[in-house]
Design a protein around this motif. Structure first.
Motif, PDB file in Angstrom:
ATOM      1  N   ALA A   1       0.839  -1.206   0.000  1.00  0.00           N
ATOM      2  CA  ALA A   1       0.000   0.000   0.000  1.00  0.00           C
ATOM      3  C   ALA A   1       0.869   1.250   0.000  1.00  0.00           C
ATOM      4  CB  ALA A   1      -0.926  -0.011   1.216  1.00  0.00           C
ATOM      5  N   TYR A   2       1.965   1.222   0.748  1.00  0.00           N
ATOM      6  CA  TYR A   2       2.871   2.372   0.816  1.00  0.00           C
ATOM      7  C   TYR A   2       3.480   2.646  -0.553  1.00  0.00           C
ATOM      8  CZ  TYR A   2       5.953   5.688   3.157  1.00  0.00           C
ATOM      9  OH  TYR A   2       6.588   6.836   3.566  1.00  0.00           O
ATOM     10  N   PHE A   3       3.884   1.602  -1.252  1.00  0.00           N
ATOM     11  CA  PHE A   3       4.446   1.765  -2.596  1.00  0.00           C
ATOM     12  C   PHE A   3       3.444   2.414  -3.544  1.00  0.00           C
ATOM     13  CE2 PHE A   3       7.607  -1.709  -1.626  1.00  0.00           C
ATOM     14  CZ  PHE A   3       8.726  -0.923  -1.824  1.00  0.00           C
ATOM     15  N   ALA A   4       2.174   2.071  -3.383  1.00  0.00           N
ATOM     16  CA  ALA A   4       1.131   2.576  -4.284  1.00  0.00           C
ATOM     17  C   ALA A   4       0.590   3.938  -3.879  1.00  0.00           C
ATOM     18  CB  ALA A   4      -0.022   1.572  -4.338  1.00  0.00           C
ATOM     19  N   ALA A   5       0.862   4.365  -2.655  1.00  0.00           N
ATOM     20  CA  ALA A   5       0.243   5.573  -2.105  1.00  0.00           C
ATOM     21  C   ALA A   5       0.881   6.857  -2.622  1.00  0.00           C
ATOM     22  CB  ALA A   5       0.338   5.539  -0.579  1.00  0.00           C
ATOM     23  N   ASP A   6       0.071   7.915  -2.611  1.00  0.00           N
ATOM     24  CA  ASP A   6       0.593   9.253  -2.880  1.00  0.00           C
ATOM     25  C   ASP A   6       1.210   9.784  -1.578  1.00  0.00           C
ATOM     26  OD1 ASP A   6      -1.503  10.106  -1.222  1.00  0.00           O
ATOM     27  OD2 ASP A   6      -2.729  10.821  -2.881  1.00  0.00           O
ATOM     28  N   PRO A   7       1.906  10.932  -1.625  1.00  0.00           N
ATOM     29  CA  PRO A   7       2.582  11.435  -0.426  1.00  0.00           C
ATOM     30  C   PRO A   7       1.660  11.608   0.796  1.00  0.00           C
ATOM     31  CG  PRO A   7       3.411  12.585  -2.338  1.00  0.00           C
ATOM     32  CD  PRO A   7       2.254  11.743  -2.808  1.00  0.00           C
ATOM     33  N   GLU A   8       0.450  12.088   0.596  1.00  0.00           N
ATOM     34  CA  GLU A   8      -0.452  12.278   1.737  1.00  0.00           C
ATOM     35  C   GLU A   8      -0.818  10.941   2.380  1.00  0.00           C
ATOM     36  OE1 GLU A   8      -4.910  13.895   2.835  1.00  0.00           O
ATOM     37  OE2 GLU A   8      -3.950  14.630   1.005  1.00  0.00           O
TER      38      GLU A   8
ATOM     39  N   TRP B   1       2.037   9.506   4.356  1.00  0.00           N
ATOM     40  CA  TRP B   1       2.079  10.141   5.674  1.00  0.00           C
ATOM     41  C   TRP B   1       1.051   9.481   6.591  1.00  0.00           C
ATOM     42  CZ3 TRP B   1      -1.681  12.771   8.395  1.00  0.00           C
ATOM     43  CH2 TRP B   1      -1.255  13.417   9.548  1.00  0.00           C
ATOM     44  N   ARG B   2      -0.136   9.233   6.085  1.00  0.00           N
ATOM     45  CA  ARG B   2      -1.188   8.595   6.890  1.00  0.00           C
ATOM     46  C   ARG B   2      -0.766   7.207   7.354  1.00  0.00           C
ATOM     47  NH1 ARG B   2      -6.801  10.167   3.730  1.00  0.00           N
ATOM     48  NH2 ARG B   2      -6.713  12.377   4.264  1.00  0.00           N
ATOM     49  N   ILE B   3      -0.136   6.458   6.486  1.00  0.00           N
ATOM     50  CA  ILE B   3       0.338   5.128   6.865  1.00  0.00           C
ATOM     51  C   ILE B   3       1.380   5.243   7.980  1.00  0.00           C
ATOM     52  CG2 ILE B   3       1.709   3.136   6.080  1.00  0.00           C
ATOM     53  CD1 ILE B   3       0.209   3.438   3.353  1.00  0.00           C
ATOM     54  N   ARG B   4       2.353   6.150   7.813  1.00  0.00           N
ATOM     55  CA  ARG B   4       3.386   6.323   8.841  1.00  0.00           C
ATOM     56  C   ARG B   4       2.782   6.763  10.168  1.00  0.00           C
ATOM     57  NH1 ARG B   4       5.913   9.101   4.675  1.00  0.00           N
ATOM     58  NH2 ARG B   4       5.577  11.067   5.782  1.00  0.00           N
ATOM     59  N   GLU B   5       1.798   7.650  10.134  1.00  0.00           N
ATOM     60  CA  GLU B   5       1.186   8.157  11.359  1.00  0.00           C
ATOM     61  C   GLU B   5       0.277   7.120  12.022  1.00  0.00           C
ATOM     62  OE1 GLU B   5       1.765  11.150  13.029  1.00  0.00           O
ATOM     63  OE2 GLU B   5       3.449  11.078  11.619  1.00  0.00           O
ATOM     64  N   THR B   6      -0.482   6.402  11.236  1.00  0.00           N
ATOM     65  CA  THR B   6      -1.426   5.427  11.790  1.00  0.00           C
ATOM     66  C   THR B   6      -0.689   4.242  12.404  1.00  0.00           C
ATOM     67  OG1 THR B   6      -3.092   6.082  10.180  1.00  0.00           O
ATOM     68  CG2 THR B   6      -3.396   3.949  11.248  1.00  0.00           C
ATOM     69  N   TRP B   7       0.338   3.766  11.732  1.00  0.00           N
ATOM     70  CA  TRP B   7       1.103   2.621  12.211  1.00  0.00           C
ATOM     71  C   TRP B   7       2.496   3.087  12.633  1.00  0.00           C
ATOM     72  CZ3 TRP B   7      -2.269   2.097   8.024  1.00  0.00           C
ATOM     73  CH2 TRP B   7      -3.351   1.244   8.268  1.00  0.00           C
TER      74      TRP B   7
END
Length: 64
Positions: free
Chosen positions: A26-33, A36-42
């Motif tokens: 999911a991180y590879f496919a995600a845009d910058p925002e 950031w959400r992935i890093r903050e949530t987990w």
């Protein structure tokens, strides 16, 4: 994505369980925002893999 982020996410993909591998995908496919959400949530998981990446040899060192 920075080289550092790439190192952390690749480590998640190689050494993580099924959920961490899915999160890395999911991180590879995600845009910058959304990255950031992935890093903050987990953030606890991110910090654990970030610490592991600090201890892992860099790619250039692995080639030597």
């Amino acid at each position: 994505m920075s080289n550092w982020e790439l190192a952390v996410v690749e480590l998640m993909d190689r050494q993580g369980g099924a959920f961490m591998r899915a999160l890395a995908a999911a991180y590879f496919a995600a845009d910058p925002e959304n990255r950031w959400r992935i890093r903050e949530t987990w953030h606890e998981d991110w910090a654990r893999y970030e610490a592991m990446a600090h201890k892992a040899p860099r790619r250039e060192e692995e080639m030597v």
